[in-house]
Scaffold this motif. Structure first.
Motif, PDB file in Angstrom:
ATOM      1  N   PHE A 104      10.009  -4.390   5.468  1.00 14.59           N
ATOM      2  CA  PHE A 104       9.698  -5.457   4.511  1.00 14.59           C
ATOM      3  C   PHE A 104      10.935  -6.297   4.220  1.00 14.59           C
ATOM      4  N   ARG A 105      12.069  -5.640   4.018  1.00 13.85           N
ATOM      5  CA  ARG A 105      13.304  -6.369   3.716  1.00 13.85           C
ATOM      6  C   ARG A 105      13.786  -7.162   4.923  1.00 13.85           C
ATOM      7  N   TRP A 157       0.818  -1.214   0.000  1.00 17.93           N
ATOM      8  CA  TRP A 157       0.000   0.000   0.000  1.00 17.93           C
ATOM      9  C   TRP A 157       0.852   1.265   0.000  1.00 17.93           C
ATOM     10  N   ALA A 158       2.083   1.188   0.456  1.00 25.90           N
ATOM     11  CA  ALA A 158       2.939   2.376   0.489  1.00 25.90           C
ATOM     12  C   ALA A 158       3.403   2.785  -0.898  1.00 25.90           C
ATOM     13  N   GLY A 159       3.322   1.882  -1.868  1.00 23.76           N
ATOM     14  CA  GLY A 159       3.724   2.221  -3.230  1.00 23.76           C
ATOM     15  C   GLY A 159       5.169   2.665  -3.299  1.00 23.76           C
ATOM     16  N   PRO A 176      15.788   6.322   1.548  1.00 18.74           N
ATOM     17  CA  PRO A 176      15.471   5.485   2.714  1.00 18.74           C
ATOM     18  C   PRO A 176      13.964   5.414   2.947  1.00 18.74           C
ATOM     19  N   SER A 177      13.515   4.294   3.428  1.00 19.42           N
ATOM     20  CA  SER A 177      12.107   4.077   3.732  1.00 19.42           C
ATOM     21  C   SER A 177      12.004   3.108   4.895  1.00 19.42           C
ATOM     22  N   VAL A 178      11.317   3.513   5.964  1.00 18.09           N
ATOM     23  CA  VAL A 178      11.136   2.616   7.103  1.00 18.09           C
ATOM     24  C   VAL A 178      10.279   1.424   6.694  1.00 18.09           C
ATOM     25  N   VAL A 179       9.222   1.690   5.897  1.00 20.13           N
ATOM     26  CA  VAL A 179       8.369   0.594   5.432  1.00 20.13           C
ATOM     27  C   VAL A 179       9.174  -0.391   4.601  1.00 20.13           C
TER      28      VAL A 179
END
Length: 387
Positions: free
Chosen positions: A360-361, A344-346, A353-356
């Protein structure tokens, strides 16, 4: 418990700010290691008589959960170090454990406060241990040594070899030994370029003919705690599992909280923000509920086991297996939650950088660990069917 968790949460800004740097380095930065050491978090599962905190299972899980919430790599690395130090502190005999912990806190300077030793490494018997008088000669190539980037003692598992054949212990079980080796006697070979958990320092390393006093080893399958309270009687595999459980619940919770933030403004192709879309709301409620349920199940399973061993009691096989079930279940629920958040974050989850994206990783890497594979679920089912 509350004071320790408050101290853990106060480290969140430092850990979050260092998350990208940790991935670039491949291991925790020194300032994060020092902060965790100053708070005593590496030794939450070390007996008090050896200078540790010796917390109960709920507190240990909660500490790992909070650290993984701040950053998955930090939570994973810390839980690997904490359980490794626990095993050295409770399974090694006095002649080794006492000097290792009471005399081994060897960084007395203003920059590096005096502290207990940190342990890490691979406990699986992928190497060999050959008897040499009162010592064992360890050799082997090891992988996935989580937390070894800053560990003082490196664990190395090996099969005891007698006349070229695998040895058996007194119970007729394979004689699998775990040794603790000073860092300078281990050759690190790197090889940590991975999808997730990139900052855990889970390096490959080689041990080549290192002589280890037999009293600096323990038997993996039949180890019995030699000191400490009832918490250590839940067993080596349950102590390992609670670290994996706390990691999973922390990363899963963080993914849910992050997608709630992203959803307020995230929209695709000019549509309304996803927060207003009924499908998103429906799935958010399901994943949030599943994470809360899995976290509660983790606490329930481990506290049930802890209660069973209190005052010298013996747990049932079903109780032991249930902790493995809870750990694997929480990992899978967290993986689903992280996948939901990432989808959903697309592009907000794709671009670094992305916390989401990191959640996931990291959980994707965590699902590949042997400790949460399908056998943990079939093992529980078999115990349940046997009654």
């Amino acid at each position: 418990m509350n004071d320790l968790l408050d101290a853990t949460r106060r480290l969140t800004p430092l850990i979050e700010a260092a998350a990208d740097r940790s991935e670039e380095l491949g291991t925790m930065p020194d300032d994060v290691v020092d902060a965790l050491a100053e708070a005593g978090l590496f030794w939450v599962l070390v007996p008090k008589e050896l200078g540790g905190l010796e917390v109960d299972v709920r507190t240990a899980i909660s500490v790992f959960d909070e650290l993984a919430y701040a950053d998955g790599s930090t939570g994973w690395s810390l839980m690997a170090n904490a359980t490794s130090s626990a095993f050295a502190s409770v399974y090694l005999p006095d002649e080794t454990a006492l000097p290792m912990f009471l005399d081994g806190a060897d960084r007395p300077s203003p920059e590096h406060p005096r502290r207990l030793p940190i342990h890490g490494g691979m406990f699986g018997p992928v190497g060999e241990a050959v008897p040499r008088d009162s010592a064992l000669e360890f050799s082997g190539r090891y992988s996935f040594g989580s937390g070894t980037g800053h560990a003082d003692w490196i664990a190395a598992g090996g099969m005891l070899m007698v006349d070229g054949e695998p040895g058996l212990d007194e119970l007729g079980l394979p004689d699998m030994r775990v040794a603790f080796i000073p860092r300078d006697q281990v050759e690190f070979t790197g090889n940590w370029n991975v999808l997730g958990l990139a900052g855990t320092g889970s390096y490959d390393y080689t041990v080549d003919g290192v002589l280890v006093p037999e009293d600096r080893t323990f038997r993996l399958l039949t180890c019995v705690p030699l000191r400490g309270g009832d918490v250590f009687r839940i067993g080596l595999f349950a102590l390992t599992a609670l670290g994996h459980a706390g990691f999973a619940t922390g990363v899963g919770r963080r993914a849910i909280d992050e997608i709630v933030k992203v959803a307020q403004d995230k929209a695709r192709l000019g549509a309304d923000p996803i927060a207003s879309q009924q499908l998103f709301q429906h799935d958010l409620a399901l994943h949030d509920g599943a994470m809360r349920a899995a976290r509660s199940f983790v606490f329930e399973a481990f506290e049930e086991l802890e209660a069973a061993v209190a005052d010298g009691g013996d747990p049932t096989n079903l109780q032991v297996q249930r902790t493995r079930q809870a750990t694997t279940y929480a990992t899978r629920v967290a993986a689903d939650a992280c996948r939901f958040a990432y989808t959903w974050a697309g592009s907000s989850g794709l671009r670094q950088p992305s916390v989401v994206g990191r959640c996931f990783r990291d959980i994707s890497a965590g699902t590949q660990h042997l400790f949460v594979d399908n056998n943990t679920l079939t093992g529980y089912a078999q115990a349940l069917l046997q009654g």
